[in-house]
Motif scaffolding. Structure first.
Motif, PDB file in Angstrom:
ATOM      1  N   ASN A 109     -33.733  -1.669  21.439  1.00 51.42           N
ATOM      2  CA  ASN A 109     -32.935  -0.510  21.851  1.00 51.42           C
ATOM      3  C   ASN A 109     -33.037   0.622  20.841  1.00 51.42           C
ATOM      4  O   ASN A 109     -33.207   1.785  21.207  1.00 51.42           O
ATOM      5  CB  ASN A 109     -31.469  -0.919  22.047  1.00 51.42           C
ATOM      6  N   GLU A 110     -32.923   0.281  19.557  1.00 46.52           N
ATOM      7  CA  GLU A 110     -33.034   1.308  18.522  1.00 46.52           C
ATOM      8  C   GLU A 110     -34.442   1.888  18.486  1.00 46.52           C
ATOM      9  O   GLU A 110     -34.633   3.091  18.283  1.00 46.52           O
ATOM     10  CB  GLU A 110     -32.659   0.740  17.159  1.00 46.52           C
ATOM     11  N   ALA A 111     -35.442   1.047  18.685  1.00 48.87           N
ATOM     12  CA  ALA A 111     -36.827   1.524  18.713  1.00 48.87           C
ATOM     13  C   ALA A 111     -37.036   2.520  19.839  1.00 48.87           C
ATOM     14  O   ALA A 111     -37.681   3.567  19.658  1.00 48.87           O
ATOM     15  CB  ALA A 111     -37.780   0.342  18.860  1.00 48.87           C
ATOM     16  N   LEU A 112     -36.479   2.198  21.010  1.00 46.78           N
ATOM     17  CA  LEU A 112     -36.648   3.082  22.152  1.00 46.78           C
ATOM     18  C   LEU A 112     -35.884   4.380  21.958  1.00 46.78           C
ATOM     19  O   LEU A 112     -36.400   5.466  22.268  1.00 46.78           O
ATOM     20  CB  LEU A 112     -36.186   2.378  23.423  1.00 46.78           C
ATOM     21  N   LEU A 113     -34.684   4.308  21.439  1.00 48.66           N
ATOM     22  CA  LEU A 113     -33.917   5.528  21.173  1.00 48.66           C
ATOM     23  C   LEU A 113     -34.636   6.420  20.168  1.00 48.66           C
ATOM     24  O   LEU A 113     -34.658   7.649  20.309  1.00 48.66           O
ATOM     25  CB  LEU A 113     -32.518   5.180  20.668  1.00 48.66           C
ATOM     26  N   GLN A 114     -35.224   5.821  19.155  1.00 46.11           N
ATOM     27  CA  GLN A 114     -35.965   6.620  18.184  1.00 46.11           C
ATOM     28  C   GLN A 114     -37.195   7.250  18.817  1.00 46.11           C
ATOM     29  O   GLN A 114     -37.506   8.421  18.563  1.00 46.11           O
ATOM     30  CB  GLN A 114     -36.389   5.760  16.991  1.00 46.11           C
ATOM     31  N   GLU A 115     -37.880   6.498  19.654  1.00 43.54           N
ATOM     32  CA  GLU A 115     -39.072   7.050  20.317  1.00 43.54           C
ATOM     33  C   GLU A 115     -38.683   8.213  21.215  1.00 43.54           C
ATOM     34  O   GLU A 115     -39.379   9.237  21.273  1.00 43.54           O
ATOM     35  CB  GLU A 115     -39.778   5.962  21.117  1.00 43.54           C
ATOM     36  N   ARG A 116     -37.576   8.086  21.908  1.00 47.43           N
ATOM     37  CA  ARG A 116     -37.111   9.171  22.766  1.00 47.43           C
ATOM     38  C   ARG A 116     -36.676  10.370  21.922  1.00 47.43           C
ATOM     39  O   ARG A 116     -36.884  11.513  22.336  1.00 47.43           O
ATOM     40  CB  ARG A 116     -35.969   8.688  23.663  1.00 47.43           C
ATOM     41  N   LEU A 117     -36.082  10.140  20.777  1.00 43.55           N
ATOM     42  CA  LEU A 117     -35.744  11.245  19.884  1.00 43.55           C
ATOM     43  C   LEU A 117     -36.992  12.017  19.504  1.00 43.55           C
ATOM     44  O   LEU A 117     -37.045  13.253  19.627  1.00 43.55           O
ATOM     45  CB  LEU A 117     -35.049  10.707  18.633  1.00 43.55           C
ATOM     46  N   PHE A 118     -38.020  11.318  19.028  1.00 41.09           N
ATOM     47  CA  PHE A 118     -39.251  11.980  18.594  1.00 41.09           C
ATOM     48  C   PHE A 118     -39.934  12.718  19.749  1.00 41.09           C
ATOM     49  O   PHE A 118     -40.470  13.816  19.565  1.00 41.09           O
ATOM     50  CB  PHE A 118     -40.226  10.951  18.008  1.00 41.09           C
ATOM     51  N   GLU A 119     -39.893  12.123  20.923  1.00 46.03           N
ATOM     52  CA  GLU A 119     -40.633  12.675  22.064  1.00 46.03           C
ATOM     53  C   GLU A 119     -39.915  13.846  22.709  1.00 46.03           C
ATOM     54  O   GLU A 119     -40.566  14.800  23.159  1.00 46.03           O
ATOM     55  CB  GLU A 119     -40.845  11.569  23.108  1.00 46.03           C
ATOM     56  N   PHE A 120     -38.570  13.815  22.749  1.00 52.38           N
ATOM     57  CA  PHE A 120     -37.846  14.752  23.606  1.00 52.38           C
ATOM     58  C   PHE A 120     -36.920  15.711  22.864  1.00 52.38           C
ATOM     59  O   PHE A 120     -36.057  16.326  23.500  1.00 52.38           O
ATOM     60  CB  PHE A 120     -37.032  13.980  24.651  1.00 52.38           C
ATOM     61  N   ILE A 121     -37.074  15.858  21.551  1.00 54.43           N
ATOM     62  CA  ILE A 121     -36.264  16.855  20.855  1.00 54.43           C
ATOM     63  C   ILE A 121     -36.412  18.209  21.548  1.00 54.43           C
ATOM     64  O   ILE A 121     -37.511  18.640  21.877  1.00 54.43           O
ATOM     65  CB  ILE A 121     -36.685  16.978  19.373  1.00 54.43           C
ATOM     66  N   PHE A 122     -35.291  18.847  21.785  1.00 54.37           N
ATOM     67  CA  PHE A 122     -35.201  20.165  22.410  1.00 54.37           C
ATOM     68  C   PHE A 122     -35.541  20.157  23.891  1.00 54.37           C
ATOM     69  O   PHE A 122     -35.915  21.162  24.466  1.00 54.37           O
ATOM     70  CB  PHE A 122     -36.058  21.183  21.667  1.00 54.37           C
ATOM     71  N   GLU A 123     -35.378  19.002  24.522  1.00 52.31           N
ATOM     72  CA  GLU A 123     -35.499  18.907  25.978  1.00 52.31           C
ATOM     73  C   GLU A 123     -34.176  18.474  26.613  1.00 52.31           C
ATOM     74  O   GLU A 123     -34.139  18.087  27.783  1.00 52.31           O
ATOM     75  CB  GLU A 123     -36.638  17.959  26.365  1.00 52.31           C
ATOM     76  N   GLY A 124     -33.085  18.538  25.825  1.00 51.47           N
ATOM     77  CA  GLY A 124     -31.759  18.287  26.359  1.00 51.47           C
ATOM     78  C   GLY A 124     -31.479  16.839  26.702  1.00 51.47           C
ATOM     79  O   GLY A 124     -30.816  16.560  27.702  1.00 51.47           O
ATOM     80  N   LYS A 125     -31.946  15.893  25.871  1.00 51.88           N
ATOM     81  CA  LYS A 125     -31.807  14.483  26.222  1.00 51.88           C
ATOM     82  C   LYS A 125     -31.089  13.625  25.177  1.00 51.88           C
ATOM     83  O   LYS A 125     -30.514  12.592  25.518  1.00 51.88           O
ATOM     84  CB  LYS A 125     -33.186  13.873  26.500  1.00 51.88           C
ATOM     85  N   ARG A 126     -31.107  13.973  23.901  1.00 53.54           N
ATOM     86  CA  ARG A 126     -30.694  13.044  22.850  1.00 53.54           C
ATOM     87  C   ARG A 126     -29.241  12.583  22.982  1.00 53.54           C
ATOM     88  O   ARG A 126     -28.956  11.394  22.906  1.00 53.54           O
ATOM     89  CB  ARG A 126     -30.915  13.689  21.478  1.00 53.54           C
ATOM     90  N   TRP A 127     -28.283  13.513  23.126  1.00 53.34           N
ATOM     91  CA  TRP A 127     -26.881  13.124  23.263  1.00 53.34           C
ATOM     92  C   TRP A 127     -26.690  12.233  24.484  1.00 53.34           C
ATOM     93  O   TRP A 127     -25.990  11.218  24.429  1.00 53.34           O
ATOM     94  CB  TRP A 127     -26.006  14.377  23.361  1.00 53.34           C
ATOM     95  N   LEU A 128     -27.330  12.586  25.580  1.00 55.68           N
ATOM     96  CA  LEU A 128     -27.177  11.817  26.810  1.00 55.68           C
ATOM     97  C   LEU A 128     -27.858  10.456  26.702  1.00 55.68           C
ATOM     98  O   LEU A 128     -27.398   9.483  27.304  1.00 55.68           O
ATOM     99  CB  LEU A 128     -27.721  12.611  27.989  1.00 55.68           C
ATOM    100  N   ASP A 129     -28.951  10.373  25.950  1.00 53.94           N
ATOM    101  CA  ASP A 129     -29.569   9.067  25.702  1.00 53.94           C
ATOM    102  C   ASP A 129     -28.600   8.146  24.962  1.00 53.94           C
ATOM    103  O   ASP A 129     -28.432   6.978  25.327  1.00 53.94           O
ATOM    104  CB  ASP A 129     -30.849   9.225  24.874  1.00 53.94           C
ATOM    105  N   LEU A 130     -27.995   8.646  23.898  1.00 52.69           N
ATOM    106  CA  LEU A 130     -27.036   7.848  23.138  1.00 52.69           C
ATOM    107  C   LEU A 130     -25.860   7.444  24.017  1.00 52.69           C
ATOM    108  O   LEU A 130     -25.397   6.298  23.965  1.00 52.69           O
ATOM    109  CB  LEU A 130     -26.554   8.632  21.915  1.00 52.69           C
ATOM    110  N   ARG A 131     -25.382   8.375  24.826  1.00 53.49           N
ATOM    111  CA  ARG A 131     -24.266   8.079  25.731  1.00 53.49           C
ATOM    112  C   ARG A 131     -24.664   7.002  26.740  1.00 53.49           C
ATOM    113  O   ARG A 131     -23.871   6.107  27.061  1.00 53.49           O
ATOM    114  CB  ARG A 131     -23.835   9.351  26.452  1.00 53.49           C
TER     115      ARG A 131
END
Length: 511
Positions: free
Chosen positions: A444-466
């Motif tokens: 889960n942490e690996a996937l969240l980190q990958e999504r952070l790196f991939e989608f910064i400034f695409e409006g996803k990080r807060w919603l991913d964590l949620r």
């Protein structure tokens, strides 16, 4: 009283006065164009659909703010109340410091989303009661209308929980009855899932993209379906909902040909590469038509930036090449920049670090800003004509990986396609590939980190964590477990004043 509606021409909204709940709950469109002289030709339906997407584009800032500004991406550096360039944060610090309130709600007017929901409701009603539009267009337009309405309500309920549901077309205003109570979040989610199924059914076998992927499509609906069911899978839905999400993503891969991750990460966002084969749905911007609304928040003033250095280019910034022409209110933290591996191409394309240089060849980092959308140069000015992705194929892969993790399956294939593109010629499977990085021990942490790196400034990080669960928000952001009510957003004073049937989000001071 004649029915009234807002009239769109060639995708540009003719805005006229509207009486509503302070526009905090804009449920009633008003215009001088009436049913007597509209909805009479296919071209008028086409224009209205263009207009809905134009208004969707006007919500870019709200989508980005709701999706990211409260996450662990943005913030000032320790001991510095302002940005590295000396610009003030002007209240935006309330997002990442989690100090939003009744009088500083962060996103006002419920993102202005209801202004488009009422138009979508009207379109659905007119399509269902007209034979003017060809069957193919009617079904496509119904598919996108239901899909976009579901998307809006998904944004609303993730941000505010209980929200007002309005699905009937409203054609006139009763000024004596403007108040409307919010519906429970469970009812909102039921509407979202119902609209998704109506969208899928309406599209039928039509998986085509229109307007170079800047119109909602069946693939976009399936992406939304996957996102919604992953949200519920992490709650009470479990493996059943994870399977539904996985099936939706597999349906896209089966029926939409040509989708791929582009060889170059940067090329996905290039202003001259719109509608490329990685994009599933994006907000369209174009020179002399529209541009991203981020300059006044995320980019520094050109003259101020010229005082600093680019260590990678071994040069000082200059006003000609680095003409960002912004006002930096929300800098990227240095800690976010340092999370990336130096061999990851996303690090250098997504974030621009700035340095002091006390002596030649010596650089000390002082701050960072986002540079994912570099725009294009036009007559000596930088114009931010990049599209803003809502869904793209890398997102499909990583949501597929997420579903597999919930189902106890290996996410390696999907994660490694994304990592291989990111590292390019530097990619070594037994070093960077899943499950060979240290963080991969916790998928889960690996996937969240990958999504952070991939989608910064695409409006996803807060919603991913949620989506992954409250504990991830507490771990990665400044929201405290003792203030869990801050997982949702406050409703502004004006909204509560003008709609007395609304109640403040639980936990925030009552109105």
């Amino acid at each position: 009283m004649k029915k009234k509606l807002i009239y769109f021409i060639s995708g540009i909204l003719i805005i006229v006065s509207a009486v509503s709940c302070d526009k905090q709950l804009d449920l009633s469109p008003v215009s001088s164009i009436t049913d007597a002289n509209y909805w009479k030709s296919p071209e008028q339906f086409d224009a209205f659909v263009y207009g809905i997407h134009a208004r969707f584009r006007s919500h870019t800032s709200s989508l980005q703010a709701l999706g990211e500004l409260r996450s662990d991406i943005f913030g000032t550096e320790p001991g510095n109340a302002g940005t590295f360039s000396g610009e003030a944060t002007q209240g935006l610090e309330r997002f990442w410091q989690q100090t939003l309130s009744l009088d500083a709600a962060g996103v006002s007017n419920f993102g202005d989303f209801y202004s488009n929901i009422v138009q979508i409701n009207l379109l659905i009603d007119k399509l269902n009661n007209s034979n003017i539009v060809t069957a193919a267009n009617k079904n496509y337009y119904l598919g996108l209308a239901y899909g976009m309405r579901a998307y809006y309500y998904f944004q609303l309920t993730r941000a505010w929980g209980d929200v007002v549901i309005q699905t009937d077309p409203i054609s006139s205003i009763d000024v004596s009855n403007l108040a409307k109570a919010a519906s429970p979040a469970a009812d909102v989610m039921a509407l979202i899932k119902s609209d998704i199924e109506n969208s899928v059914t309406s599209f039928g076998s039509d998986y085509s993209f229109r307007n170079t992927r800047s119109f909602w499509s069946k693939a976009a609906t399936h992406m939304l379906k996957a996102e919604v069911y992953l949200w519920t899978a992490h709650r009470s839905g479990g493996t059943a909902d994870a399977n539904t999400a996985l099936n939706a993503l597999t349906d896209i891969e089966t029926n939409v040909t040509g989708l791929t991750v582009l060889p170059s990460f940067a090329s996905v966002f290039a202003s001259n590469n719109k509608g490329n084969n990685e994009i599933i749905f994006a907000i369209r911007n174009k020179l002399n038509e529209s541009s991203l609304p981020f300059a006044g928040t995320f980019y520094p003033q050109t003259a101020l930036l010229a005082n600093y250095y680019d260590s990678v280019g071994n040069r000082k910034f200059n006003v000609n090449q680095d003409n960002w022409a912004g006002l930096l209110r929300a800098p990227v933290t240095v800690s976010t920049f340092r999370k990336f591996n130096d061999l990851d191409s996303r690090k250098w394309f997504t974030i621009q670090p700035a340095y002091n240089s006390p002596s030649p060849g010596v650089y000390n980092i002082v701050g960072c800003f986002v540079k994912k959308y570099e725009g294009e140069q036009n007559l000596g000015s930088r114009i931010y004509t990049n599209d803003f992705p809502i869904y793209r194929y890398a997102d499909l892969l990583l949501m597929k990986a997420e579903a597999k993790i919930i189902l106890g399956q290996s996410p390696a294939t999907e994660i490694n396609i994304v990592r291989a593109r990111a590292f390019g010629s530097n990619y070594v499977a037994n070093v960077q590939g899943f499950p060979n990085q240290a963080i991969d021990a916790n998928p889960n942490e690996a996937l969240l980190q990958e999504r952070l790196f991939e989608f910064i400034f695409e409006g996803k990080r807060w919603l991913d964590l949620r989506r992954f669960g409250d504990s991830y928000v507490f771990e990665h952001t400044t929201v405290l477990p003792t203030e869990a009510y801050k997982l949702l957003w406050p409703i502004s004073r004006n909204a509560l004043t003008n709609n007395r049937a609304l109640l403040q989000t639980p936990g925030y001071p009552a109105f």
